[in-house]
Scaffold this active site. Structure first.
Site, PDB file in Angstrom:
ATOM      1  N   ASP A 111       0.841  -1.191   0.000  1.00  0.00           N
ATOM      2  CA  ASP A 111       0.000   0.000   0.000  1.00  0.00           C
ATOM      3  C   ASP A 111       0.879   1.244   0.000  1.00  0.00           C
ATOM      4  OD1 ASP A 111      -2.425   1.315  -0.084  1.00  0.00           O
ATOM      5  OD2 ASP A 111      -2.629   1.403   2.091  1.00  0.00           O
ATOM      6  N   HIS A 118      -3.382  14.095   1.174  1.00  0.00           N
ATOM      7  CA  HIS A 118      -3.591  13.169   2.294  1.00  0.00           C
ATOM      8  C   HIS A 118      -2.362  13.129   3.197  1.00  0.00           C
ATOM      9  CE1 HIS A 118      -4.789   9.691   4.630  1.00  0.00           C
ATOM     10  NE2 HIS A 118      -3.681   9.061   4.279  1.00  0.00           N
ATOM     11  N   GLU A 184     -10.125   4.188   4.237  1.00  0.00           N
ATOM     12  CA  GLU A 184      -9.280   4.932   3.310  1.00  0.00           C
ATOM     13  C   GLU A 184      -9.769   4.583   1.905  1.00  0.00           C
ATOM     14  OE1 GLU A 184      -5.100   4.261   4.294  1.00  0.00           O
ATOM     15  OE2 GLU A 184      -5.253   5.864   5.783  1.00  0.00           O
ATOM     16  N   GLU A 186      -9.305   4.241  -1.751  1.00  0.00           N
ATOM     17  CA  GLU A 186      -8.108   4.091  -2.589  1.00  0.00           C
ATOM     18  C   GLU A 186      -8.473   3.423  -3.910  1.00  0.00           C
ATOM     19  OE1 GLU A 186      -4.698   2.406  -0.696  1.00  0.00           O
ATOM     20  OE2 GLU A 186      -5.226   3.162   1.297  1.00  0.00           O
ATOM     21  N   ASP A 218      -9.007   0.635   2.485  1.00  0.00           N
ATOM     22  CA  ASP A 218      -7.987   0.220   3.449  1.00  0.00           C
ATOM     23  C   ASP A 218      -8.463   0.617   4.843  1.00  0.00           C
ATOM     24  OD1 ASP A 218      -5.636  -0.421   4.772  1.00  0.00           O
ATOM     25  OD2 ASP A 218      -4.641   1.453   4.215  1.00  0.00           O
ATOM     26  N   ARG A 222      -7.146   4.000  13.685  1.00  0.00           N
ATOM     27  CA  ARG A 222      -6.234   5.138  13.854  1.00  0.00           C
ATOM     28  C   ARG A 222      -5.545   5.161  15.212  1.00  0.00           C
ATOM     29  NH1 ARG A 222      -5.346   6.107   8.743  1.00  0.00           N
ATOM     30  NH2 ARG A 222      -7.217   6.752   7.610  1.00  0.00           N
ATOM     31  N   GLN A 225      -2.879   2.525  15.069  1.00  0.00           N
ATOM     32  CA  GLN A 225      -1.856   2.993  14.116  1.00  0.00           C
ATOM     33  C   GLN A 225      -0.957   4.065  14.735  1.00  0.00           C
ATOM     34  OE1 GLN A 225      -3.622   4.806  10.645  1.00  0.00           O
ATOM     35  NE2 GLN A 225      -1.653   5.342   9.720  1.00  0.00           N
ATOM     36  N   LYS A 238      -3.715  -1.778  10.380  1.00  0.00           N
ATOM     37  CA  LYS A 238      -4.156  -1.880   8.984  1.00  0.00           C
ATOM     38  C   LYS A 238      -4.471  -3.314   8.562  1.00  0.00           C
ATOM     39  CE  LYS A 238      -3.047   2.391   7.533  1.00  0.00           C
ATOM     40  NZ  LYS A 238      -3.919   3.262   6.741  1.00  0.00           N
ATOM     41  N   THR A 242      -8.745  -5.480   4.358  1.00  0.00           N
ATOM     42  CA  THR A 242      -8.709  -4.555   3.231  1.00  0.00           C
ATOM     43  C   THR A 242      -9.750  -5.046   2.239  1.00  0.00           C
ATOM     44  OG1 THR A 242      -6.311  -4.311   3.512  1.00  0.00           O
ATOM     45  CG2 THR A 242      -7.258  -3.512   1.438  1.00  0.00           C
ATOM     46  N   GLU A 344      -9.436  12.669   8.156  1.00  0.00           N
ATOM     47  CA  GLU A 344      -9.313  14.016   7.589  1.00  0.00           C
ATOM     48  C   GLU A 344     -10.642  14.768   7.606  1.00  0.00           C
ATOM     49  OE1 GLU A 344      -6.552  13.797   3.866  1.00  0.00           O
ATOM     50  OE2 GLU A 344      -7.361  11.815   4.273  1.00  0.00           O
TER      51      GLU A 344
END
Ligand code: CA
Length: 396
Positions: A111, A118, A184, A186, A218, A222, A225, A238, A242, A344
């Site tokens: 990834d 971002h 996420e 993607e 993904d 948080r 992480q 993570k 996925t 975000e």
């Protein structure tokens, strides 16, 4: 040219799209199909080629670009020419009556982190006292190796992960269900043709190796992480899941979507990362949370191109395998409503957004996330990629 299949003409899944997937009916053996409109064509019913009878696309992907193009031409003919209707139609099945499976046997999964917007947003939140971008970011596409075995097909529930987390305000870590579960949005790239160990793949060989693209979510914890990622990068925050779309859209369907990168890459990249011509993709993404669109990230704003990510992955001689999957990293544009993660969109949880009259930050149990993708098609209209859906199940 449009298809004779009812409902396909002018739809986002007409002849200029033709994504591949793996399906089964009534519990029979999974096999390869191609989507046309709201139907799937059972390719094993119209062709003797053995790779269509396989439970993943890998055997077909391993055939290489010559066969990919030949098969696409043949399928286009079958679904476009009325002369083939009588013998093809019995092998068409409504999507509503089939089960869709993970389309590829994922070999390695990598990834990336290719969106400047971002990476800058996350840098501002995770390292508020430093420059948003670390010194290497504009010199190489930053990435990490993920967990291939937990890539799941769209529609699979995602169990809220538990893990070790420590907020900056806490003295010691605790273990428990993630309090900051996120998405996420993607794009994923699927490798067909392998490469040789010790031989880098140049940017110009992208289309010889990459078969097509999938939508990719993904899922990210948080809190886990933020505590674990220094100094070796993402790990358990993570690797629990996925999600990818059930359909793999061949690069051939994206011929009209290539566009220039958002600007001159500055500082100039090293030679092995140089690309000529349009290297970006004009793909629109929609992030839908519990039925409401919460963001529209534009893929064309990505700093690093897919060909550069592939060249970088193999720059040390690491070889590619059929079924390799690499993600672009979260797609975020410059505008607030173009951000591809809740991290975000809620600015680290400090600026909640309103959804169905309630203030929201991170994912709650029962939430459903849908990622939708569309791109210009070669026929002048728009095509859709397969959507990526997933519902959050409570921690176990
Ligand atoms: Ca990611």
């Amino acid at each position: 040219m449009t298809s004779w299949v009812e409902g396909a003409a002018g739809s986002p899944f007409d002849l200029d799209n033709l994504p591949y997937g793996v399906f089964s009916r009534g519990g029979d053996a999974p096999r390869v199909g191609v989507r046309i409109g709201d139907h799937v064509l059972d390719l094993a019913g119209v062709s003797d080629d053995g790779w269509w009878r396989a439970p993943s696309l890998n055997a077909f992907l391993a055939q290489g670009r010559g066969q990919w193009d030949a098969s696409r031409a043949r399928i286009t003919d079958l679904l476009g020419d009325e002369a083939h209707r009588e013998r093809t139609e019995p092998h068409l099945h409504p999507l509503a009556g089939v089960d869709l499976h993970l389309p590829i046997e994922v070999a390695d999964y990598v990834d990336f982190y290719a969106s400047e917007h971002h990476a800058s947003n996350v840098g501002r939140m995770f390292r508020p006292d430093q420059e948003p971008l670390l010194p290497n970011w504009k010199h190489l596409p930053v990435g990490y190796h993920g967990r291939a075995g937990t890539v799941v097909v769209s529609g699979t529930d995602v169990v809220r992960p538990s893990g070790q987390r420590k907020a900056p305000t806490e003295d010691t870590p605790t273990f428990g269900p993630s309090r900051r579960l996120d998405i996420e949005a993607e794009l994923g790239f699927v490798v067909g043709t392998p490469s040789t160990l010790g031989e880098p793949v140049p940017t110009g060989a992208f289309a010889d190796h990459v078969f097509g693209v999938v939508g990719l979510n993904d899922w990210s914890a948080r809190d886990v992480q933020a505590w674990e990622y220094v100094p070796l990068g993402p790990f358990l925050g993570k690797s629990f899941a996925t999600s990818i779309s059930a359909w793999v859209t061949p690069l051939a369907a994206l011929d009209a979507a290539w566009t220039d990168l958002p600007g001159q890459q500055d500082p100039p990249v090293l030679d092995y990362l140089r690309v000529d011509g349009p290297a970006g993709l004009d793909i629109e993404v929609e992030v839908v949370l519990d039925g409401e669109v919460v963001a529209r990230p534009p893929y064309r704003t990505m700093y690093w191109s897919p060909a550069q990510m592939l060249a970088h992955t193999t720059a040390n001689g690491a070889s590619l395998r059929t079924g390799d999957l690499y993600g672009s990293g979260t797609i975020s544009g410059p505008e607030k409503d173009q951000r591809g993660s809740l991290l975000e969109l809620s600015w680290g949880g400090q600026e909640p957004f309103t959804l169905a009259g309630r203030e929201r930050t991170f994912l709650e149990d029962g939430d459903e996330v849908v990622l939708r993708y569309s791109a210009p098609g070669t026929g002048g209209g728009r095509i859709a990629l397969g959507e990526v859906t997933g519902r959050v199940a409570p921690a176990r």
